[in-house]
Design an enzyme around this catalytic site. Structure first.
Site, short mmCIF file in Angstrom:
data_model
loop_
_atom_site.label_atom_id
_atom_site.label_comp_id
_atom_site.label_asym_id
_atom_site.label_seq_id
_atom_site.Cartn_x
_atom_site.Cartn_y
_atom_site.Cartn_z
N HIS A 163 114.43 139.55 70.77
CA HIS A 163 114.04 140.29 71.92
C HIS A 163 112.50 139.66 72.38
CE1 HIS A 163 117.04 143.44 71.66
NE2 HIS A 163 116.84 143.41 70.71
N SER A 284 96.29 118.53 84.55
CA SER A 284 96.24 119.18 86.08
C SER A 284 95.13 118.19 86.76
CB SER A 284 95.84 120.74 85.99
OG SER A 284 95.46 120.74 87.10
N LYS A 290 93.39 121.70 81.40
CA LYS A 290 94.83 122.14 81.09
C LYS A 290 95.64 121.05 80.50
CE LYS A 290 97.11 124.91 82.70
NZ LYS A 290 97.89 125.24 83.93
N GLU A 297 109.14 121.73 80.26
CA GLU A 297 109.61 122.42 81.30
C GLU A 297 110.76 121.74 81.93
OE1 GLU A 297 105.76 124.43 83.09
OE2 GLU A 297 105.19 122.58 82.52
#
Ligand code: ARG
Length: 509
Positions: A163, A284, A290, A297
């Site tokens: 979980h 970024s 970043k 992704e």
């Protein structure tokens, strides 16, 4: 008569006018077909040899046909054979090349006892089988990366999750080899699909076979197929090999997406379990700090592409009546796109994992911070105090509840000891220290397939041997394909040198 491209449609006889430009653009398939040029030429050479061997075409014609097919192959290999969209598909393009060189009559002779219906599905199977072998090799390469990192981290502990919550301590090697185990089945699924792909539909002709004395098994052998898709109607109309390939690829994509998701999560500040190498991350344009896990992704996102291609192909096949229907021309773009996407994803994930830095200290400290050894404490009550597991579970649950309300955890050994004593469980701090140490706890999970180092080492050995078997199989199958290609090419060369077909060593089938 000038054999101009558009007005010389190879089915021109019945038609009084040319196809409309819109209709041509709507129906031509040269982009997807450009993957199958080499296969179309090989298939044509094998078919021509069979026509010669069965006496359906004279040997002089066979020689002329092969001469121009070889030229087409050379042009293709030199990067000069570009498919003309106005010729609709790869088959028409190759035939057009032959007609231009050897004259319309030779082009016409080659198309004896075959149809684009059996040709296209032959080309597709020929191309697909090689792509399947490639995908299996890439799966093995990713397994290799996972297993070699896993093997180096049998003793390093990290939280195991259920979980997405801390569950029990596991080793880093256990986590990574778990993904390698799923990939093994992905490889095996493609291996099983391969056996049904590597069958020859050529010779089925349009749908009903032919009245000419063909030898389908000879063609199949020259193309390195394991056998025939025997039933002619089935051979031209079925695309379940496309569907099962895409289904197996969709499952592979699902497995890869789970790895990608963990890379995204584990590289966050909040988890802080891994850091991606700069080469596999991106920045970024506005926030200078970043470091984004963009490859992971995108890998996660492209799962949708693969699922979509499966659903597209399934829908294409739904409720199609018997025989070839033009609908099934649309089988190839989803197939190639899914394969392209997964090949790239397999490579990128292997690169990303192979170069990532594991933050072993952070991994090791997390399981002590959040009661990951609670089950072990309950197991100890079962083992040492003879309690039923449910009672043990209840006691430990109460201890955990009290500690967390007090803002403490198992590292407060004295408080843990006191709380256990309230349940008449007497123990010492030393005992608890050993029992609740996550690494020691992980090492005690020695049940078959468990996270203890010796078990993970065993798993890794087994997975490595499975991986080697997959690789060996793929290499053998690739060699068999190469052998068939060389056989065809030797026969073609002999015919071109003027050797009578009977003396070329044509296989007896
Ligand atoms: N381009 C077609 C395909 O990919 C080849 C077969 C065409 N056959 C036909 N009868 N129009 O399916």
């Amino acid at each position: 008569m000038a054999d101009s491209v558009k007005s010389s449609k190879l089915w021109g006889g019945r038609f009084a006018s040319d196809i409309d430009d819109l209709a041509l653009a709507y129906s031509e398939s040269t982009l997807a077909d450009s993957r199958m040029i080499a296969e179309d030429i090989w298939g044509s050479e094998a078919h021509a040899l069979m026509l010669g061997a069965t006496g359906i075409i004279p040997e002089a014609d066979l020689r002329e046909i092969l001469r121009w097919l070889e030229k087409a192959r050379e042009e293709f290999e030199a990067g000069r054979l570009k498919l003309k969209p106005e010729l609709e598909d790869v088959h028409m393009n190759v035939e057009w090349y032959l007609r231009q060189g050897a004259g319309p009559e030779m082009g016409g002779r080659l198309h004896t006892a075959r149809s684009r219906n059996d040709q296209v599905v032959t080309d597709c199977r020929l191309h697909l089988r090689t792509r399947l072998l490639n995908a299996v090799e890439l799966i093995a390469a990713l397994q290799e990366v996972l297993l070699s990192i896993a093997g180096a981290h049998l003793d390093h502990v990290m939280p195991g999750y259920t979980h997405t919550q801390h569950a029990q301590p596991i080793s880093v090697g256990f986590w990574l080899s778990g993904h390698a185990a799923a990939l093994e089945r992905d490889g095996q699924r493609l291996q099983e699909v391969f056996d049904r792909v590597n069958l020859c539909p050529l010779g089925a002709c349009a749908l009903a076979g032919t009245s000419l004395p063909t030898n389908r098994r000879l063609t199949a052998q020259l193309l390195g197929f394991d056998g025939l898709v025997e039933h002619a109607l089935d051979a031209v109309q079925s695309r379940d090999f496309v569907l099962e390939t895409l289904a197996a690829l969709a499952i592979l994509a699902a497995d890869l997406s789970r790895i990608a998701e963990e890379i995204v999560l584990f590289s966050t500040y909040e988890y802080g379990l891994i850091e991606l190498d700069d080469a596999f991350a991106s920045g970024s344009s506005i926030m200078p700090q970043k470091k984004n896990p963009c490859m992971a992704e995108l890998a996660r996102s492209r799962t949708g592409l693969v699922y979509g291609r499966l659903v597209q192909a399934l829908t294409m096949m739904k409720a199609l009546p018997s025989g070839y229907n033009r609908d099934i021309q649309e089988d190839k773009p989803p197939l190639w796109e899914a394969l392209d996407s997964l090949e790239a994803t397999l490579r990128v994930i292997a690169g990303m994992i192979g170069t990532a830095r594991l933050k072993l200290d952070r991994m090791a400290e997390l399981p002590s911070a959040n009661f990951a050894t609670a089950t072990e404490l309950a197991n100890w009550l079962v083992r040492e105090h003879g309690l039923p597991f449910r009672t043990a579970h209840e006691i430990v649950g109460e201890v955990v509840g009290s500690l967390s309300r007090e803002g403490k955890n198992f590292t407060d050994l004295e408080r843990t000891r006191e709380l256990l004593a309230q349940h008449d469980v007497e123990t010492t701090r030393d005992m608890l220290s050993e029992l609740l140490d996550p690494a020691a706890c992980m090492r005690r999970h020695t049940s078959e397939g468990g996270t203890a180092p010796e078990q993970v080492a065993r798993q890794i050995t087994r997975l490595r041997s499975g991986m080697e078997q997959l690789r060996k199989w793929a290499a053998q199958r690739a060699q068999a394909i190469e052998d068939a290609r060389e056989l065809t090419s030797r026969l073609v060369q002999s015919v071109l040198e003027g050797t009578p077909l009977a003396n070329t060593g044509l296989p007896e089938v």
